[in-house]
Design an enzyme around this catalytic site. Structure first.
Site, mmCIF file in Angstrom:
data_model
loop_
_atom_site.group_PDB
_atom_site.id
_atom_site.type_symbol
_atom_site.label_atom_id
_atom_site.label_comp_id
_atom_site.label_asym_id
_atom_site.label_seq_id
_atom_site.Cartn_x
_atom_site.Cartn_y
_atom_site.Cartn_z
ATOM 1 C CG ASP A 246 -21.833 91.380 29.499
ATOM 2 O OD1 ASP A 246 -20.864 92.094 29.210
ATOM 3 O OD2 ASP A 246 -22.679 91.692 30.351
ATOM 4 C CB CYS B 107 -37.087 104.330 17.085
ATOM 5 S SG CYS B 107 -36.298 103.191 18.256
ATOM 6 C CB CYS C 189 -41.553 106.205 19.502
ATOM 7 S SG CYS C 189 -41.675 105.638 21.205
ATOM 8 C CB CYS D 176 -34.905 107.904 31.335
ATOM 9 S SG CYS D 176 -33.415 107.658 32.316
ATOM 10 C CB CYS E 70 -33.264 100.897 35.932
ATOM 11 S SG CYS E 70 -34.550 102.001 35.328
ATOM 12 C CB CYS F 156 -35.703 102.928 28.853
ATOM 13 S SG CYS F 156 -34.331 101.850 29.278
ATOM 14 C CB CYS G 30 -40.093 99.955 24.517
ATOM 15 S SG CYS G 30 -39.827 99.733 22.742
HETATM 16 C C1 B12 Z 1 -21.526 98.701 29.406
HETATM 17 C C2 B12 Z 1 -22.884 98.015 29.423
HETATM 18 C C3 B12 Z 1 -23.902 98.621 30.159
HETATM 19 C C4 B12 Z 1 -23.761 100.024 30.738
HETATM 20 C C5 B12 Z 1 -23.875 101.041 29.575
HETATM 21 C C6 B12 Z 1 -25.052 100.743 28.636
HETATM 22 C C7 B12 Z 1 -24.817 101.203 27.194
HETATM 23 N N1 B12 Z 1 -25.838 101.699 26.550
HETATM 24 O O1 B12 Z 1 -23.733 101.093 26.692
HETATM 25 C C8 B12 Z 1 -24.911 100.044 31.769
HETATM 26 C C9 B12 Z 1 -24.391 99.619 33.125
HETATM 27 C C10 B12 Z 1 -25.624 101.397 31.945
HETATM 28 C C11 B12 Z 1 -25.824 98.957 31.222
HETATM 29 C C12 B12 Z 1 -27.167 98.892 31.507
HETATM 30 C C13 B12 Z 1 -28.015 97.921 31.003
HETATM 31 N N2 B12 Z 1 -27.665 96.811 30.338
HETATM 32 CO CO1 B12 Z 1 -25.863 96.515 29.686
HETATM 33 N N3 B12 Z 1 -24.223 96.155 28.847
HETATM 34 C C14 B12 Z 1 -23.098 96.802 28.733
HETATM 35 C C15 B12 Z 1 -22.094 96.065 27.848
HETATM 36 C C16 B12 Z 1 -21.072 95.371 28.737
HETATM 37 C C17 B12 Z 1 -21.372 96.938 26.822
HETATM 38 C C18 B12 Z 1 -22.292 97.904 26.042
HETATM 39 C C19 B12 Z 1 -21.501 98.776 25.114
HETATM 40 O O2 B12 Z 1 -20.762 98.295 24.291
HETATM 41 N N4 B12 Z 1 -21.615 100.110 25.255
HETATM 42 C C20 B12 Z 1 -20.885 101.036 24.417
HETATM 43 C C21 B12 Z 1 -21.782 102.162 23.953
HETATM 44 C C22 B12 Z 1 -21.031 103.054 22.991
HETATM 45 O O3 B12 Z 1 -22.855 101.533 23.279
HETATM 46 P P1 B12 Z 1 -24.260 102.199 23.146
HETATM 47 O O4 B12 Z 1 -24.500 103.236 24.184
HETATM 48 O O5 B12 Z 1 -25.270 101.111 23.021
HETATM 49 O O6 B12 Z 1 -24.112 102.970 21.756
HETATM 50 C C23 B12 Z 1 -24.329 102.276 20.539
HETATM 51 C C24 B12 Z 1 -25.560 102.793 19.779
HETATM 52 O O7 B12 Z 1 -26.486 103.437 20.636
HETATM 53 C C25 B12 Z 1 -25.000 103.600 18.675
HETATM 54 N N5 B12 Z 1 -24.853 105.033 18.916
HETATM 55 C C26 B12 Z 1 -24.158 105.665 19.879
HETATM 56 N N6 B12 Z 1 -24.211 106.977 19.728
HETATM 57 C C27 B12 Z 1 -24.976 107.218 18.642
HETATM 58 C C28 B12 Z 1 -25.341 108.414 18.052
HETATM 59 C C29 B12 Z 1 -26.150 108.361 16.931
HETATM 60 C C30 B12 Z 1 -26.547 109.662 16.338
HETATM 61 C C31 B12 Z 1 -26.595 107.116 16.412
HETATM 62 C C32 B12 Z 1 -27.507 107.050 15.239
HETATM 63 C C33 B12 Z 1 -26.198 105.908 17.017
HETATM 64 C C34 B12 Z 1 -25.385 105.995 18.128
HETATM 65 O O8 B12 Z 1 -23.689 103.065 18.440
HETATM 66 C C35 B12 Z 1 -23.133 102.612 19.640
HETATM 67 C C36 B12 Z 1 -22.234 101.406 19.363
HETATM 68 O O9 B12 Z 1 -22.975 100.309 18.855
HETATM 69 C C37 B12 Z 1 -23.044 95.032 27.100
HETATM 70 C C38 B12 Z 1 -22.403 93.680 26.799
HETATM 71 C C39 B12 Z 1 -21.469 93.805 25.620
HETATM 72 N N7 B12 Z 1 -20.273 93.287 25.781
HETATM 73 O O10 B12 Z 1 -21.817 94.368 24.603
HETATM 74 C C40 B12 Z 1 -24.238 94.894 28.067
HETATM 75 C C41 B12 Z 1 -25.665 94.826 27.459
HETATM 76 C C42 B12 Z 1 -25.757 95.917 26.435
HETATM 77 N N8 B12 Z 1 -26.534 95.167 28.576
HETATM 78 C C43 B12 Z 1 -27.640 94.533 28.565
HETATM 79 C C44 B12 Z 1 -28.712 94.773 29.472
HETATM 80 C C45 B12 Z 1 -29.815 93.730 29.548
HETATM 81 C C46 B12 Z 1 -28.724 95.954 30.238
HETATM 82 C C47 B12 Z 1 -29.891 96.495 31.074
HETATM 83 C C48 B12 Z 1 -31.271 96.314 30.449
HETATM 84 C C49 B12 Z 1 -29.832 95.837 32.481
HETATM 85 C C50 B12 Z 1 -30.836 96.393 33.479
HETATM 86 N N9 B12 Z 1 -32.101 96.010 33.409
HETATM 87 O O11 B12 Z 1 -30.480 97.154 34.342
HETATM 88 C C51 B12 Z 1 -29.513 98.004 31.179
HETATM 89 C C52 B12 Z 1 -30.119 98.838 30.040
HETATM 90 C C53 B12 Z 1 -29.743 100.293 30.118
HETATM 91 C C54 B12 Z 1 -29.830 100.978 28.756
HETATM 92 N N10 B12 Z 1 -30.829 101.818 28.533
HETATM 93 O O12 B12 Z 1 -28.983 100.703 27.896
HETATM 94 C C55 B12 Z 1 -27.740 93.572 27.398
HETATM 95 C C56 B12 Z 1 -28.661 94.208 26.340
HETATM 96 C C57 B12 Z 1 -29.535 93.206 25.582
HETATM 97 C C58 B12 Z 1 -30.366 93.953 24.551
HETATM 98 N N11 B12 Z 1 -31.573 93.459 24.296
HETATM 99 O O13 B12 Z 1 -29.941 94.924 23.982
HETATM 100 C C59 B12 Z 1 -26.235 93.444 26.955
HETATM 101 C C60 B12 Z 1 -26.020 93.256 25.464
HETATM 102 C C61 B12 Z 1 -25.655 92.237 27.733
HETATM 103 C C62 B12 Z 1 -26.075 90.897 27.135
HETATM 104 N N12 B12 Z 1 -25.103 90.059 26.805
HETATM 105 O O14 B12 Z 1 -27.201 90.593 26.930
HETATM 106 N N13 B12 Z 1 -25.148 98.118 30.409
HETATM 107 S S1 SF4 Z 2 -39.594 103.472 23.441
HETATM 108 FE FE1 SF4 Z 2 -38.907 101.846 22.028
HETATM 109 S S2 SF4 Z 2 -39.754 102.454 20.017
HETATM 110 FE FE2 SF4 Z 2 -39.878 104.254 21.354
HETATM 111 S S3 SF4 Z 2 -37.972 105.360 20.894
HETATM 112 FE FE3 SF4 Z 2 -37.570 104.072 22.674
HETATM 113 S S4 SF4 Z 2 -36.695 102.204 21.831
HETATM 114 FE FE4 SF4 Z 2 -37.676 103.281 20.126
HETATM 115 S S1 SF4 Z 3 -32.302 101.679 32.530
HETATM 116 FE FE1 SF4 Z 3 -33.261 103.048 31.036
HETATM 117 S S2 SF4 Z 3 -34.861 104.150 32.187
HETATM 118 FE FE2 SF4 Z 3 -33.520 103.192 33.687
HETATM 119 S S3 SF4 Z 3 -32.087 104.821 34.212
HETATM 120 FE FE3 SF4 Z 3 -31.112 103.586 32.596
HETATM 121 S S4 SF4 Z 3 -31.685 104.595 30.684
HETATM 122 FE FE4 SF4 Z 3 -33.024 105.403 32.279
#
Ligand code: B12
Ligand code: SF4
Ligand code: SF4
Length: 395
Positions: free
Chosen positions: A183, A237, A240, A247, A290, A293, A297
């Site tokens: 990260d 998934c 589900c 959220c 938070c 989510c 799961c």
């Molecule tokens: C920015 C970031 C955040 C942001 C944005 C999260 C996000 N979803 O992007 C915020 C601050 C909200 C955040 C929160 C959290 N984070 Co964070 N975060 C990051 C970071 C720095 C970058 C993520 C990223 O690239 N986002 C870009 C967007 C575009 O990615 P995305 O939303 O996941 O979208 C992807 C897919 O969903 C898919 N997609 C998108 N749109 C669509 C549409 C369709 C139709 C389809 C099929 C697919 C698809 O493609 C996208 C690209 O791969 C990474 C570290 C890293 N360098 O990667 C850690 C990371 C993702 N975070 C992590 C963690 C632990 C968390 C939290 C759990 C922390 C917490 N408990 O509060 C939460 C979880 C929130 C959540 N539900 O995601 C871990 C996740 C580990 C894991 N098991 O996945 C990471 C990998 C850090 C690490 N090194 O471990 N995070």
């Molecule tokens: S709760 Fe887990 S299994 Fe259900 S849709 Fe979300 S990520 Fe997928």
């Molecule tokens: S960590 Fe998950 S449940 Fe919590 S606010 Fe973000 S998306 Fe919603």
């Protein structure tokens, strides 16, 4: 999660490393030329050796406490489009670092020239001990800290393991091109891990695995070694949508799409200014990150606890009283969050977040006295959130 500029360059260390649990190491198994920094070609004869090396890398990773290691190439396919769409929609809010670096995030070989493969790893973090997440979330007078942040900062823990793994590889191959990331740079960690077979990106946008759930961190070694790649796993998934429905702020605006501006993790960790008033009541008692989510799961029923002492809760952060942590002085905050990821939000945002949670807590004398004690705080940000919280108790 915030970026902290951390990257490791390969060094020319060749000394034999003793890694706990690995025993004595021998080169004899491979015919990969050592002591050369030039790219290592794959010939018909050497393909088997690269495969053996890949197997060993996975075993060394597990012995180092990394629960899974996978290997992928530099092609990120549709993930690049998803990233562009996410940025174009403005879902990243104030995380401007997500916009920077051009295509380096989706082109690993632009970030580190000559990268051929990414060794992607996961490390479990759910601690063995501590109050249960569900019980803390149900007690509105206590503070909820997301499970990943209860112990030592994972960046430090994982980076050290990845460096050890790289050194181990180097002992076989000789100096090779690599960089270690946790990260810490424009790296699309979840997409790489998905492609390396470590799990699938779920509808909540975290990476999860059938046998491991999602309570794990990700890290990578970018390398110029032509290792064989792993196959991705299937998405499970199905129908589900539990994470979307649970959220609290409806931040998962569609399956696989997170509007970070609504996510409590963003609001309490990444956002530096005022938390939007309409979202404050929905934050409940979550003062840092938070997990809702992930807690809901179904695949997390299969999650394994972490055996890492570093991830055990420190300073009672697994469920302290809100009034207690709100009373910490800046010195106490700095001392009790030393070595923890929490420290990066700073004291002002710490008080801002707890102020919101106190506004959501049941009205009682302890809560109101705690808020009154901070109503003239020197920070305008803190004063504004405290005034809002006091207003909730006089309605
Ligand atoms: C920015 C970031 C955040 C942001 C944005 C999260 C996000 N979803 O992007 C915020 C601050 C909200 C955040 C929160 C959290 N984070 Co964070 N975060 C990051 C970071 C720095 C970058 C993520 C990223 O690239 N986002 C870009 C967007 C575009 O990615 P995305 O939303 O996941 O979208 C992807 C897919 O969903 C898919 N997609 C998108 N749109 C669509 C549409 C369709 C139709 C389809 C099929 C697919 C698809 O493609 C996208 C690209 O791969 C990474 C570290 C890293 N360098 O990667 C850690 C990371 C993702 N975070 C992590 C963690 C632990 C968390 C939290 C759990 C922390 C917490 N408990 O509060 C939460 C979880 C929130 C959540 N539900 O995601 C871990 C996740 C580990 C894991 N098991 O996945 C990471 C990998 C850090 C690490 N090194 O471990 N995070
Ligand atoms: S709760 Fe887990 S299994 Fe259900 S849709 Fe979300 S990520 Fe997928
Ligand atoms: S960590 Fe998950 S449940 Fe919590 S606010 Fe973000 S998306 Fe919603």
């Amino acid at each position: 999660m915030p970026i902290s500029a951390i990257a490791m360059r390969s060094s020319a260390r060749t000394s034999l490393l003793t890694i706990k649990g690995l025993g004595k190491f021998t080169h004899g198994r491979y015919h990969i030329p050592t002591m050369s920094s030039s790219p290592k070609p794959v010939t018909e004869n050497s393909a088997r050796d690269w495969m053996l090396l890949a197997q060993d890398i996975k075993a060394w990773g597990r012995a180092l406490g990394l629960q899974q290691v996978g290997i992928t190439d530099t092609e990120l396919g549709e993930h690049e489009t998803h990233l562009h769409n996410w940025l174009a929609a403005g879902y990243h809010g104030t995380m401007t670092y997500m916009e920077r670096h051009g295509v380096k995030r989706s082109h690993p070989d632009e970030l580190v020239p000559n990268t051929l493969r990414i060794i992607s790893v996961r490390m479990n973090y759910l601690p063995m001990d501590g109050a249960s997440a569900e019980s803390v979330l149900q007690q509105a007078e206590t503070a909820y800290v997301s499970r990943y942040a209860l112990g030592r900062d994972y960046h430090k823990v994982m980076r050290q393991r990845l460096r050890q793994l790289a050194s181990r590889i180097e002992h076989v191959t000789g100096p090779f091109g690599y960089r270690v990331f946790v990260d810490s740079a424009p790296v699309l960690e979840k997409a790489l891990a998905e492609r390396a077979g470590l799990g699938w990106i779920g509808k909540h946008t975290n990476l999860l695995h059938r046998e491991a759930g999602s309570w794990f961190f990700l890290g990578e070694i970018y390398t110029d070694l032509p290792l064989p790649v792993d196959a991705p796993v299937k998405n499970h998934c199905g129908d589900c949508r539990a994470c979307i429905d649970v959220c609290p702020t409806q931040a998962i605006v569609a399956p696989y799409q997170l509007d970070a501006r609504r996510c409590i993790s963003y609001l309490t960790i990444e956002l530096r200014g005022s938390i939007p008033v309409e979202l404050r009541p929905l934050i409940g008692n979550r003062i840092y990150g938070c997990d809702d989510c992930q807690l809901v799961c179904p695949w997390n029923r299969f999650a394994r606890l972490s055996a890492e002492p570093d991830f055990l809760p420190r300073h009672g952060l697994d469920g302290p009283l809100l009034v207690e942590v709100f009373a910490w002085s800046e010195q106490e905050f700095l001392a009790r969050t030393e070595g923890s990821a929490i420290r990066r939000i700073g004291y002002e945002c710490w008080l801002r977040n707890i102020g919101v949670a106190l506004g959501n807590a049941p009205s009682d004398a302890a809560v109101i006295n705690a808020l009154n004690a901070r109503r003239d705080h020197p920070s305008a940000l803190v004063r504004e959130h405290v005034a809002w919280a006091l207003g909730r108790h006089t309605q």
